[in-house]
Write an enzyme that holds these catalytic residues in place. Sequence first.
Site, short mmCIF file in Angstrom:
data_model
loop_
_atom_site.label_atom_id
_atom_site.label_comp_id
_atom_site.label_asym_id
_atom_site.label_seq_id
_atom_site.Cartn_x
_atom_site.Cartn_y
_atom_site.Cartn_z
N CYS A 84 0.82 -1.22 0.00
CA CYS A 84 0.00 0.00 0.00
C CYS A 84 0.85 1.27 0.00
O CYS A 84 0.44 2.28 -0.55
CB CYS A 84 -0.98 0.01 1.16
SG CYS A 84 -0.23 -0.12 2.79
N HIS A 158 -1.83 1.59 6.92
CA HIS A 158 -2.45 1.80 5.61
C HIS A 158 -2.14 3.21 5.13
O HIS A 158 -1.98 4.14 5.93
CB HIS A 158 -3.96 1.59 5.71
CG HIS A 158 -4.65 1.64 4.39
ND1 HIS A 158 -4.27 0.87 3.31
CD2 HIS A 158 -5.71 2.39 3.95
CE1 HIS A 158 -5.05 1.13 2.30
NE2 HIS A 158 -5.92 2.05 2.65
#
Length: 306
Positions: A84, A158
Amino acid sequence: MEESWSTIESDPGVFTALMQEMGVRDVQVEELYSLESEALQALQPVHGLVFLFKYQSAPALETPPAAADDSRVFFAQQVIPNACATQAILSVLLNRPEIEIGPDLTSLKEFTADFPAEMRGHAIGNSETIRRVHNSFHPPDPIATEDLRATEEDEAFHFVSYVPFEGAVYELDGLTPGPLRLGSATEETWMDVARPRIQQRIEAYSGAEIRFNLMAIVKNRVTVAKEALEAAQELQEALSVSLSDDSSPEERAALEQTQHQISSLQAEILQEESKFESWRNENIRRKTNYVPFIFTFLQTLAERGK
């Protein structure tokens, strides 16, 4: 099937080198400690923002409506574990045409132009160049293993990107079905549109988590300073030529101010070059496996009875 991707450190020096090794030119990553306009203005031009937070069950956020026509925005769903960070950076790079992204990323962007978001995610996962560069920043494992993926015990973080594109600001989160259009904006005002959404995310998680990180992908600061220095030196020359015994105090003050600006810019260039050298040395240490050296050193000491 995509090969494994490792976890890498969230660090401006890592991400700057990662972009360079993918062929991107004249950009760097800067860590932000404030969302205030002054902090962002000092880094202009800002190509995009990347927000990092510890991933947990997502709190309810007031979601803005998705764009009616977002097909021109490069958006890829995250289908690869641990990718990510790199994917968030790509979300900025591939939506900013003024950035020189190099042949590999240009080919990826053109090849996936008509792909749906999920297929774009798989295309990133299958890119040997991107995966190799990404994994090169993972600290060497003294015991070689094939699976570099995070385990259940690892903390999951994230990354979400914020980028202006064709008169609007988008939130690009690879865990959502598509890009979110936050509102209309110009190049000068887009961060004012992104700021409330980032603040909303911080407030939503702040009750249980304080680890957040906000980074800006900006034009290379040495390049920016050198361009400003060249302009200041040209102005200094013009002011010096026009200066005479009859020059006003204002004209003399303008020359002194320009000379002060030149000194400040020269100092800034040296500071930025020193920072890049520090980043380079840190990345060398990150990529170096010291275990063989330590093993040999201890073995030598043992042989000498020490």
